[in-house]
Write a protein that holds these residues in place. Structure first.
Motif, short mmCIF file in Angstrom:
data_model
loop_
_atom_site.label_atom_id
_atom_site.label_comp_id
_atom_site.label_asym_id
_atom_site.label_seq_id
_atom_site.Cartn_x
_atom_site.Cartn_y
_atom_site.Cartn_z
N ARG A 190 0.79 -1.24 0.00
CA ARG A 190 0.00 0.00 0.00
C ARG A 190 0.82 1.28 0.00
NH1 ARG A 190 -3.49 -0.26 5.19
NH2 ARG A 190 -1.49 -0.92 6.05
N LEU A 191 2.13 1.17 0.20
CA LEU A 191 2.93 2.36 0.48
C LEU A 191 4.13 2.52 -0.46
CD1 LEU A 191 3.08 1.84 4.35
CD2 LEU A 191 1.43 3.23 3.07
N ALA A 194 0.97 7.26 0.32
CA ALA A 194 0.07 6.26 -0.21
C ALA A 194 0.63 5.86 -1.58
CB ALA A 194 -1.33 6.83 -0.34
N HIS A 245 -3.87 9.16 10.19
CA HIS A 245 -3.45 7.91 9.56
C HIS A 245 -3.08 6.83 10.59
CE1 HIS A 245 -3.74 9.83 5.73
NE2 HIS A 245 -2.83 10.74 6.06
N TYR A 294 -0.20 1.25 8.83
CA TYR A 294 0.85 1.84 8.00
C TYR A 294 2.22 1.80 8.68
CZ TYR A 294 -3.03 3.87 5.27
OH TYR A 294 -4.14 4.07 4.51
#
Length: 179
Positions: free
Chosen positions: A9-10, A69, A113, A118
């Motif tokens: 995702r990153l 992101a 966030h 994350y």
């Protein structure tokens, strides 16, 4: 060599001067800064903070990475490697601290966030990169005893609590040792 890491995702990349606007949010947030020395950073000083991150890369060849992101829609926070001099637990560089330099894996995200995984995802990518590319043997995360969110991240990364050290700008912190 420019470092760029990707996860599911990153996107993690080296900081740039133009990142200052994105980081003004968390540097001004009392709750976010509570475990980073306790003081917020006035907007006019944010470019100097980002410049210090860039300087760390120039000095040691590693440092903090900007976490975005993967779709490039927003900056979420930062993750990376700090160096502490174990003689007095002050922030340092490998050049200055020599054999007393202790690499530390740290993470900070904008409050909006938090709770999305994350920090764990980004820190795992950096930990693996540091082991693979920099051959760091001992890696710790310095976490305040009253910071359960970061303790859970460290646990998910397989780290275990070690010695308690006193940081000049943050009081007692536990050195979580990464496997």
């Amino acid at each position: 060599m420019t470092v760029r890491l990707e996860t599911e995702r990153l996107l993690l990349r080296e900081p740039r001067e133009e990142d200052a606007d994105a980081f003004a949010e968390y540097l001004a947030d009392v709750e976010v800064m509570r475990f980073l020395g306790g003081s917020t950073v006035p907007r006019e000083h944010v470019p100097a903070v980002v410049a210090s991150w860039i300087a760390a890369w120039e000095t040691d060849g590693f440092g903090k990475l900007v976490v975005e992101a993967r779709d490039g829609s927003s900056v979420l926070g930062r993750v990376g490697i700090n160096v502490f001099d174990t003689r007095d637990w002050t922030r340092s560089t490998l050049r200055e601290s020599g054999e007393h330099g202790q690499p530390e894996l740290g993470w900070t995200f904008m409050r909006r966030h938090w709770g999305h995984g994350y920090a764990t995802e980004a820190a795992r990518a950096v930990r693996d990169w540091v082991r693979r590319e920099l051959a760091v043997e001992r890696l710790v995360s310095l976490i305040a005893p009253d910071n359960p969110r970061s303790q859970r991240v460290a646990e998910r990364l397989g780290a275990h609590p070690g010695e308690t050290v006193s940081l000049p700008d943050g009081g007692p912190h536990v050195a979580w040792v990464h496997p």
